[in-house]
Design a protein around this motif. Structure first.
Motif, PDB file in Angstrom:
ATOM      1  N   VAL A   7      35.723  42.689  41.172  1.00 61.70           N
ATOM      2  CA  VAL A   7      35.024  41.115  42.023  1.00 61.70           C
ATOM      3  C   VAL A   7      34.526  40.514  41.495  1.00 61.70           C
ATOM      4  CG1 VAL A   7      34.506  42.245  44.342  1.00 61.70           C
ATOM      5  CG2 VAL A   7      32.749  41.647  42.783  1.00 61.70           C
ATOM      6  N   GLY A   8      34.047  40.759  39.397  1.00 56.59           N
ATOM      7  CA  GLY A   8      33.768  39.185  38.600  1.00 56.59           C
ATOM      8  C   GLY A   8      32.245  39.910  38.693  1.00 56.59           C
ATOM      9  N   GLY A   9      32.029  39.212  36.925  1.00 52.57           N
ATOM     10  CA  GLY A   9      30.753  38.952  37.670  1.00 52.57           C
ATOM     11  C   GLY A   9      30.243  39.812  35.892  1.00 52.57           C
ATOM     12  N   GLY A  10      28.757  40.233  35.616  1.00 59.82           N
ATOM     13  CA  GLY A  10      28.985  40.304  35.010  1.00 59.82           C
ATOM     14  C   GLY A  10      27.321  39.752  34.378  1.00 59.82           C
ATOM     15  N   SER A  11      26.685  39.743  32.417  1.00 60.82           N
ATOM     16  CA  SER A  11      25.773  39.046  31.971  1.00 60.82           C
ATOM     17  C   SER A  11      26.237  37.007  32.111  1.00 60.82           C
ATOM     18  CB  SER A  11      25.553  39.630  31.196  1.00 60.82           C
ATOM     19  OG  SER A  11      24.691  41.110  31.187  1.00 60.82           O
ATOM     20  N   TYR A  12      27.725  37.606  31.202  1.00 63.36           N
ATOM     21  CA  TYR A  12      28.770  36.421  31.040  1.00 63.36           C
ATOM     22  C   TYR A  12      29.646  36.255  32.140  1.00 63.36           C
ATOM     23  CZ  TYR A  12      25.581  36.189  27.133  1.00 63.36           C
ATOM     24  OH  TYR A  12      24.443  36.193  26.177  1.00 63.36           O
ATOM     25  N   PRO A  13      29.563  35.954  33.395  1.00 62.41           N
ATOM     26  CA  PRO A  13      30.690  35.895  34.427  1.00 62.41           C
ATOM     27  C   PRO A  13      32.114  35.714  34.243  1.00 62.41           C
ATOM     28  CG  PRO A  13      28.912  35.208  35.447  1.00 62.41           C
ATOM     29  CD  PRO A  13      28.720  35.247  33.394  1.00 62.41           C
ATOM     30  N   GLN A  14      32.935  36.980  34.326  1.00 64.86           N
ATOM     31  CA  GLN A  14      34.764  36.811  34.403  1.00 64.86           C
ATOM     32  C   GLN A  14      34.917  37.286  35.393  1.00 64.86           C
ATOM     33  OE1 GLN A  14      36.238  36.500  30.403  1.00 64.86           O
ATOM     34  NE2 GLN A  14      34.392  35.172  30.293  1.00 64.86           N
ATOM     35  N   PRO A  15      36.206  36.552  35.886  1.00 64.70           N
ATOM     36  CA  PRO A  15      37.498  37.304  36.825  1.00 64.70           C
ATOM     37  C   PRO A  15      36.891  38.553  36.918  1.00 64.70           C
ATOM     38  CG  PRO A  15      38.341  34.977  35.351  1.00 64.70           C
ATOM     39  CD  PRO A  15      36.966  36.119  34.552  1.00 64.70           C
ATOM     40  N   GLY A  16      37.532  38.844  38.060  1.00 64.27           N
ATOM     41  CA  GLY A  16      37.723  40.375  38.211  1.00 64.27           C
ATOM     42  C   GLY A  16      39.118  40.569  38.248  1.00 64.27           C
ATOM     43  N   GLU A  17      39.222  42.062  38.998  1.00 62.66           N
ATOM     44  CA  GLU A  17      40.854  42.275  39.218  1.00 62.66           C
ATOM     45  C   GLU A  17      40.997  41.019  40.711  1.00 62.66           C
ATOM     46  OE1 GLU A  17      43.002  44.420  38.575  1.00 62.66           O
ATOM     47  OE2 GLU A  17      41.743  44.733  36.577  1.00 62.66           O
ATOM     48  N   ILE A  18      40.257  40.850  41.769  1.00 65.58           N
ATOM     49  CA  ILE A  18      40.880  40.567  42.424  1.00 65.58           C
ATOM     50  C   ILE A  18      41.281  38.935  42.219  1.00 65.58           C
ATOM     51  CG2 ILE A  18      39.151  41.631  44.285  1.00 65.58           C
ATOM     52  CD1 ILE A  18      37.387  39.439  44.746  1.00 65.58           C
ATOM     53  N   SER A  19      40.819  38.349  41.239  1.00 63.29           N
ATOM     54  CA  SER A  19      40.650  36.633  41.182  1.00 63.29           C
ATOM     55  C   SER A  19      41.983  37.131  39.956  1.00 63.29           C
ATOM     56  CB  SER A  19      39.547  36.439  40.379  1.00 63.29           C
ATOM     57  OG  SER A  19      38.405  36.225  41.099  1.00 63.29           O
ATOM     58  N   LEU A  20      42.161  38.129  39.276  1.00 63.52           N
ATOM     59  CA  LEU A  20      43.591  38.117  38.511  1.00 63.52           C
ATOM     60  C   LEU A  20      44.305  38.526  39.022  1.00 63.52           C
ATOM     61  CD1 LEU A  20      42.183  40.669  35.324  1.00 63.52           C
ATOM     62  CD2 LEU A  20      42.904  37.715  35.396  1.00 63.52           C
ATOM     63  N   SER A  21      44.752  38.575  40.599  1.00 63.31           N
ATOM     64  CA  SER A  21      45.499  39.168  41.273  1.00 63.31           C
ATOM     65  C   SER A  21      45.582  37.733  42.080  1.00 63.31           C
ATOM     66  CB  SER A  21      45.320  39.893  42.446  1.00 63.31           C
ATOM     67  OG  SER A  21      44.768  41.450  41.483  1.00 63.31           O
ATOM     68  N   HIS A  22      44.659  36.455  42.328  1.00 59.64           N
ATOM     69  CA  HIS A  22      45.024  35.591  42.950  1.00 59.64           C
ATOM     70  C   HIS A  22      46.405  35.002  42.632  1.00 59.64           C
ATOM     71  CE1 HIS A  22      44.016  31.575  44.055  1.00 59.64           C
ATOM     72  NE2 HIS A  22      44.446  30.822  43.143  1.00 59.64           N
ATOM     73  N   ASN A  23      47.405  34.670  43.862  1.00 64.53           N
ATOM     74  CA  ASN A  23      48.798  34.039  44.426  1.00 64.53           C
ATOM     75  C   ASN A  23      49.215  35.267  44.514  1.00 64.53           C
ATOM     76  OD1 ASN A  23      48.121  31.516  44.858  1.00 64.53           O
ATOM     77  ND2 ASN A  23      47.708  30.948  42.401  1.00 64.53           N
ATOM     78  N   GLY A  24      49.255  36.673  44.084  1.00 63.60           N
ATOM     79  CA  GLY A  24      49.987  37.229  43.565  1.00 63.60           C
ATOM     80  C   GLY A  24      49.668  38.867  44.202  1.00 63.60           C
ATOM     81  N   VAL A  25      49.612  40.137  44.110  1.00 58.32           N
ATOM     82  CA  VAL A  25      49.269  40.793  44.628  1.00 58.32           C
ATOM     83  C   VAL A  25      48.225  42.042  44.321  1.00 58.32           C
ATOM     84  CG1 VAL A  25      50.134  43.005  45.644  1.00 58.32           C
ATOM     85  CG2 VAL A  25      51.959  41.255  45.329  1.00 58.32           C
ATOM     86  N   LEU A  26      47.396  42.995  44.908  1.00 62.04           N
ATOM     87  CA  LEU A  26      46.088  43.519  44.775  1.00 62.04           C
ATOM     88  C   LEU A  26      46.941  45.067  45.567  1.00 62.04           C
ATOM     89  CD1 LEU A  26      43.604  43.754  42.859  1.00 62.04           C
ATOM     90  CD2 LEU A  26      42.225  43.440  45.120  1.00 62.04           C
ATOM     91  N   PHE A  27      46.919  45.897  44.268  1.00 61.48           N
ATOM     92  CA  PHE A  27      47.062  46.952  44.723  1.00 61.48           C
ATOM     93  C   PHE A  27      46.029  48.004  44.454  1.00 61.48           C
ATOM     94  CE2 PHE A  27      50.077  51.067  43.933  1.00 61.48           C
ATOM     95  CZ  PHE A  27      50.091  51.401  45.204  1.00 61.48           C
ATOM     96  N   LEU A  28      45.558  48.673  45.833  1.00 60.22           N
ATOM     97  CA  LEU A  28      44.714  49.996  45.778  1.00 60.22           C
ATOM     98  C   LEU A  28      45.284  51.120  46.010  1.00 60.22           C
ATOM     99  CD1 LEU A  28      41.296  48.248  46.597  1.00 60.22           C
ATOM    100  CD2 LEU A  28      41.711  47.835  44.794  1.00 60.22           C
ATOM    101  N   ASP A  29      45.524  51.561  44.386  1.00 60.05           N
ATOM    102  CA  ASP A  29      46.518  53.404  45.314  1.00 60.05           C
ATOM    103  C   ASP A  29      44.851  54.711  45.923  1.00 60.05           C
ATOM    104  OD1 ASP A  29      48.229  55.383  45.391  1.00 60.05           O
ATOM    105  OD2 ASP A  29      48.926  55.502  43.625  1.00 60.05           O
ATOM    106  N   GLU A  30      45.390  54.853  46.712  1.00 58.99           N
ATOM    107  CA  GLU A  30      44.392  55.990  47.595  1.00 58.99           C
ATOM    108  C   GLU A  30      43.259  55.311  47.323  1.00 58.99           C
ATOM    109  OE1 GLU A  30      45.204  59.031  47.417  1.00 58.99           O
ATOM    110  OE2 GLU A  30      47.534  58.874  46.193  1.00 58.99           O
ATOM    111  N   LEU A  31      43.369  54.573  48.959  1.00 61.02           N
ATOM    112  CA  LEU A  31      41.881  54.419  49.076  1.00 61.02           C
ATOM    113  C   LEU A  31      40.714  54.536  48.902  1.00 61.02           C
ATOM    114  CD1 LEU A  31      41.915  50.833  49.551  1.00 61.02           C
ATOM    115  CD2 LEU A  31      42.646  51.562  52.052  1.00 61.02           C
ATOM    116  N   PRO A  32      40.597  55.946  49.477  1.00 66.08           N
ATOM    117  CA  PRO A  32      39.758  56.718  49.679  1.00 66.08           C
ATOM    118  C   PRO A  32      38.814  57.275  48.737  1.00 66.08           C
ATOM    119  CG  PRO A  32      41.172  57.309  51.456  1.00 66.08           C
ATOM    120  CD  PRO A  32      42.158  56.888  50.007  1.00 66.08           C
TER     121      PRO A  32
END
Length: 512
Positions: free
Chosen positions: A284-309
């Protein structure tokens, strides 16, 4: 002597102007103030070597450098070139003909004086134009990215000597010019994956078309080798092409993390597929010096979570609010940043730990209790945000052996684009709502009204299949999308019936 130069700090996906004052006076010492981090504090060693190796020097006097506003923390090595330029001007080693107040200067210096790429060139360029700067001097590798901002003179440099020449009105550095619209449309090439390569799975392909048409989140449930990942990777090929504004918004996010193509603008919808060992901060993003996470890098696209459990439950739970708000906010003691994250979630999973449905014939079959524990790793509130639950069964040999190609992605995309156009027209008066998946309860009641006959069909299906109450709104949204694909103004009984098929996990007794 005092000099003043300008740079920028990136906060979230926006940039803020940073002024750098350099004062050279009688005395000895190098003093850097204004909340610099370690990378900036170490810059004096890089700057001293770079100046020495290019025929200049750090003056043997008292150097005081102030980075303002002084209460904003500055980080990274991108200020090296700004500081070096300020020192050269303040010490009288160069006499610039360019107005330093009109140019933003940024870049990391190597010890030989060469200039290394920086992150966030696009948001910095946008801020420079907004604040009225004439030009932007930055590393050559970032020049195209910054040059897509119209009205700003962008100069890409390879080394310190080119910067000095540019400051003094000499040298051969030319302004970087990019025709944004031409570059954008030229770069929109064919996708690497196409639905015509998929054998069989016609029902699942139809489901993917519905998901793309309405922007719905989807979960694919099936045994290993049934084609879940193959189908997910082809989803971007049927999504509507990116608009220019979407491309710029997406490029800003990728620019912040330094992941930009050579053309300087992202023209294809992102497809991100993080490994299941990912941390919640990386997702989701964050850190000591916040950076975008995978959900933001997927903005306007697709986030694929394989083997969800297999993902940690805590990692999945932090996605719940961003899925609803389509924005993630990172709060720290001194500041708060927000990143957009409007993406389609595509998840896949096996129906059991052994990987197979409970049908009595599968080897390594798990007991119902083991399967319930396995599925229990995914919380109800998260599943509640996924509109389509679809079972994917293995493809029979006869289908695999077929030589005839399936329907091409380009053909499916035309139907998707037509359906999206209907939704955009219908929802044009709704703020921030452009397609069916974004509708809330109020919108559903307004735009998804059912005839008495359709209402009876839905009630009967929910009673007979023991569908949960939370499935009701999801079914209405999906049936509205199916109606749009059929160019129907009203939701018919067959649209409701098809939507009900796409709620596998809501059915009581699904594990049996």
């Amino acid at each position: 002597m005092l000099s003043r130069v300008f740079a920028s700090a990136v906060l979230g996906v926006e940039a803020r102007t940073i002024g750098i004052e350099v004062n050279v006076d009688i005395g000895i010492g190098y003093h850097l103030v204004g909340l610099p981090d370690n990378a900036i504090k170490e810059s004096n060693y890089r700057i001293a070597a770079a100046l020495q190796n290019n025929g200049y020097k750090i003056p043997g006097k008292k150097i005081t450098i102030n980075l303002f506003p002084a209460d904003l923390r500055k980080e990274g090595s991108a200020y090296d070139l700004t500081l070096a330029t300020g020192i050269l001007v303040a010490s009288g080693q160069i006499q610039p003909v360019l107005s330093l107040d009109s140019y933003m200067i940024m870049g990391e210096l190597s010890l030989d004086g060469s200039v290394q790429p920086i992150k966030g060139a696009l948001p910095i360029a946008l801020n420079a134009r907004k604040m009225g700067f004439t030009g932007f001097i930055l590393p050559r590798a970032n020049a195209q990215e910054a040059a897509i901002v119209e009205g700003l003179h962008v100069y890409g440099v390879n080394n310190l000597e080119e910067v000095v020449g540019l400051m003094q009105g000499k040298g051969s550095v030319q302004r970087e010019v990019v025709d944004l619209e031409k570059t954008f449309y030229e770069e929109q090439k064919e996708h690497d994956f196409d639905f015509s390569e998929v054998r069989g799975q016609e029902t699942i392909k139809r489901c993917m078309e519905v998901a793309a048409a309405g922007g719905h989140n989807i979960i694919l449930i099936g045994p290993p080798g049934s084609g879940k990942t193959m189908l997910a990777r082809r989803l971007p090929s049927i999504l509507p092409p990116m608009t220019l504004s979407e491309a710029l918004e997406t490029t800003k996010i990728h620019s912040v993390v330094g992941k930009i193509s050579s053309s300087g603008v992202i023209t294809q919808r992102p497809f991100r597929s993080p490994h299941h060992t990912i941390s919640d901060v990386a997702l989701v993003g964050g850190g000591s010096y916040p950076q975008p996470g995978e959900i933001s890098l997927s903005h306007n696209g697709v986030l694929f979570l394989d083997e969800l459990p297999e993902f940690k439950r805590g990692v999945l739970e932090v996605m719940r609010q961003p899925l609803e708000d389509r924005e993630v906010t990172i709060s720290r003691a001194r500041f708060t940043v927000s990143y957009p994250c409007s993406f389609m979630l595509v998840a896949s999973m096996n129906p059991s730990p052994a990987g197979y449905f409970i049908d009595g014939d599968s080897k390594g079959m798990n007991s119902p209790n083991e399967v319930r524990r396995y599925l229990g790793k995914i919380s109800g509130p998260l599943l509640d945000r996924i509109d389509l639950h679809v079972e994917v069964t293995p493809v029979p040999f006869e289908k695999l052996a077929e030589t005839r190609k399936g329907e091409e992605s380009a053909v499916i995309r035309k139907r998707v684009v037509a359906a999206r156009a209907l939704q955009t027209q219908r929802l044009k008066k709704e703020q921030g709502v452009h397609y069916n998946a974004q509708m809330n309860t109020r919108h559903i009641r307004k735009y998804c009204s059912l005839s008495p006959e359709s209402q009876r069909l839905l009630k009967s299906a929910m009673d007979r299949l023991n569908l949960s109450a939370r499935a009701y709104d999801r079914i209405l949204k999906v049936s509205r999308t199916i109606a749009d694909l059929a160019h129907s103004d009203t939701i018919q009984g067959d649209h409701i019936a098809e939507a009900i098929q796409y709620r596998s996990l809501d059915r009581e007794g699904w594990l049996a």
